[in-house]
Design an enzyme around this catalytic site. Structure first.
Site, short mmCIF file in Angstrom:
data_model
loop_
_atom_site.label_atom_id
_atom_site.label_comp_id
_atom_site.label_asym_id
_atom_site.label_seq_id
_atom_site.Cartn_x
_atom_site.Cartn_y
_atom_site.Cartn_z
N ASN A 126 0.86 -1.30 -0.16
CA ASN A 126 0.06 -0.18 0.04
C ASN A 126 0.95 1.26 -0.02
O ASN A 126 1.46 1.55 0.98
CB ASN A 126 -0.80 0.11 1.24
CG ASN A 126 -1.68 1.32 1.36
OD1 ASN A 126 -1.63 1.96 0.56
ND2 ASN A 126 -2.22 1.46 2.83
N TRP A 127 1.10 1.75 -1.01
CA TRP A 127 2.15 2.99 -1.28
C TRP A 127 1.64 4.22 -0.81
O TRP A 127 2.00 5.37 -0.69
CB TRP A 127 2.40 3.12 -2.86
CG TRP A 127 3.32 2.13 -3.22
CD1 TRP A 127 4.02 1.11 -2.58
CD2 TRP A 127 3.91 1.98 -4.47
NE1 TRP A 127 5.06 0.44 -3.33
CE2 TRP A 127 4.80 0.98 -4.81
CE3 TRP A 127 3.55 2.53 -5.87
CZ2 TRP A 127 5.25 0.36 -5.84
CZ3 TRP A 127 4.15 2.22 -6.98
CH2 TRP A 127 5.14 1.16 -6.93
N LYS A 128 0.09 4.21 -0.64
CA LYS A 128 -0.42 5.42 0.15
C LYS A 128 -0.33 6.83 -1.03
O LYS A 128 -0.18 6.33 -2.26
CB LYS A 128 -0.09 5.92 1.47
CG LYS A 128 -0.12 4.63 2.30
CD LYS A 128 0.24 4.98 3.65
CE LYS A 128 -0.12 3.81 4.54
NZ LYS A 128 -0.07 3.81 6.11
N HIS B 130 -9.47 1.69 4.50
CA HIS B 130 -8.32 1.85 5.37
C HIS B 130 -8.50 3.03 6.50
O HIS B 130 -9.40 3.82 6.22
CB HIS B 130 -7.08 2.33 4.18
CG HIS B 130 -5.84 2.33 5.05
ND1 HIS B 130 -5.56 3.35 5.95
CD2 HIS B 130 -4.66 1.29 4.85
CE1 HIS B 130 -4.31 3.15 6.26
NE2 HIS B 130 -3.71 1.77 5.63
N GLU C 259 -7.09 5.21 7.35
CA GLU C 259 -6.64 6.64 7.17
C GLU C 259 -7.79 7.08 6.45
O GLU C 259 -7.98 8.55 6.45
CB GLU C 259 -5.30 6.79 6.15
CG GLU C 259 -4.15 6.82 7.15
CD GLU C 259 -2.96 5.94 6.32
OE1 GLU C 259 -2.92 5.95 5.14
OE2 GLU C 259 -2.02 5.30 7.19
N GLU D 74 -5.63 -4.16 10.87
CA GLU D 74 -4.52 -3.36 10.84
C GLU D 74 -4.93 -2.30 12.19
O GLU D 74 -5.57 -1.65 12.08
CB GLU D 74 -4.51 -2.44 9.68
CG GLU D 74 -4.23 -2.78 8.35
CD GLU D 74 -3.79 -1.88 7.40
OE1 GLU D 74 -2.45 -2.37 7.02
OE2 GLU D 74 -4.03 -0.87 7.19
N GLY E 67 2.39 2.71 10.76
CA GLY E 67 3.51 3.87 10.52
C GLY E 67 4.23 4.38 11.94
O GLY E 67 4.90 5.26 11.74
N SER F 60 3.24 -1.72 10.54
CA SER F 60 4.75 -1.84 10.82
C SER F 60 5.25 -3.07 10.55
O SER F 60 6.23 -3.64 10.94
CB SER F 60 5.06 -1.27 12.17
OG SER F 60 4.60 0.02 12.42
N GLY G 135 2.62 -1.07 4.41
CA GLY G 135 2.91 0.46 3.99
C GLY G 135 4.25 1.03 3.81
O GLY G 135 4.85 0.50 2.71
N GLY G 136 5.04 1.56 4.85
CA GLY G 136 6.19 2.29 4.60
C GLY G 136 7.08 1.34 3.97
O GLY G 136 7.94 1.58 3.06
P1 PGA Z 1 2.75 0.67 7.63
O1 PGA Z 1 1.29 0.95 6.88
O2 PGA Z 1 3.20 -0.68 7.16
O3 PGA Z 1 3.51 1.71 7.26
O4 PGA Z 1 2.47 0.55 9.18
C1 PGA Z 1 0.46 -0.09 6.94
C2 PGA Z 1 -0.80 0.26 6.24
O5 PGA Z 1 -1.39 1.17 6.69
O6 PGA Z 1 -1.36 -0.44 5.33
#
Ligand code: PGA
Length: 257
Positions: free
Chosen positions: A9-11, A99, A101, A171, A177, A216, A237-238
């Site tokens: 998930n590159w956001k 998600h 966010e 999640e 993050g 994470s 994500g990251g």
């Molecule tokens: P993260 O994000 O791996 O940076 O914690 C995961 C996500 O939001 O899908």
């Protein structure tokens, strides 16, 4: 057997040019043998979907392509939105839905999640439905009731083959993050509770639904997470922004041998 699925998930990161470079790097690090064991999905921002699609289609290696969101209507006066049908035409096979966010910053609710899940499935796009609790909810002992409600309302009316095709991502919001992942045991416990909530929707398919962990995830903690019986992959994500690090996550089986 549930085939693990690792999704990037590159956001809101990477231009289309950076996205192409990533796919080129990844294809040198993850081969067909890995992809036999693990489904790998890349979810770029909308602006890079076409470029990633071309790169993926041309190498024939079998990376999956996902979107980070979609709208539930097929078309219409919804400025700024993108429909499941538009995505499907670009060979998009997956879409992240709900998600945290999007729930936090863009007013996504279990009700809109449910509409989006139905729209995705109707267009042959696999929804990756995100659920998870905040730190306050965890500390108050409300983790299970939170995720169970998100499943009951977000997946309301989904059963049989459609439910089986759906992917759920657990999640915990406090782990996203932050560099602080849930312990494999805590993740397993909540994911088992999610599976039991899924079985209230359709008992027959609950054991077949893939449930990812997200928050994470890195190449250094993926193996212990994947060792848990109910964890069927990760939403990353990251750590998915770097091809080398993401490849390490995708190759968790061979890395841990
Ligand atoms: P993260 O994000 O791996 O940076 O914690 C995961 C996500 O939001 O899908």
């Amino acid at each position: 057997m549930r085939k693990p699925v690792i999704a990037a998930n590159w956001k809101m990161n990477k231009t289309h040019v950076e996205a192409i470079l990533f796919v080129e790097a990844l294809r040198n690090l993850v081969d067909a043998e890995h992809l036999d064991k693990v489904e790998v999905v890349i979810c770029p921002p909308f602006t890079a979907i076409r470029s990633v699609q071309t790169a993926i289609d041309s190498d024939g290696l079998g990376f999956g392509l996902g979107a980070q969101d979609l709208h539930w209507e097929e078309s219409g006066a919804y400025t700024g939105e993108v429909s499941a049908q538009m995505l499907r035409k670009l060979h998009v096979g997956y879409a992240i839905v709900g998600h945290s966010e999007r729930r936090q910053h863009f007013g996504e609710t279990n009700e809109t999640v449910n509409k989006k899940v139905k729209a995705a499935l109707a267009a042959d796009v696999v929804p990756i439905v995100c659920v998870g609790e905040s730190l306050e909810e965890r500390e108050a002992g409300d983790t299970e009731s939170k995720v169970k409600t998100q499943i009951a309302e977000g997946l309301e009316g989904i059963k049989g083959d459609r439910l089986e095709a759906t992917i759920v991502a657990y999640e915990p919001i406090w782990a996203i993050g932050t560099g602080k992942n849930a312990s494999p045991e805590d993740a397993q416990e909540t994911i088992a509770a999610i599976r039991s909530a899924i079985s209230s929707l359709d008992k027959k398919v609950a054991a077949k639904v893939r449930i990812q962990y997200g928050g994470s995830v890195k190449s250094s903690n993926i193996a212990e997470l994947m060792a848990q019986p109910d964890i069927d992959g990760a939403l990353v994500g990251g750590a998915s922004l770097d091809a080398g690090e993401f490849a390490g996550i995708c190759r968790f089986e061979t890395e841990s041998e």
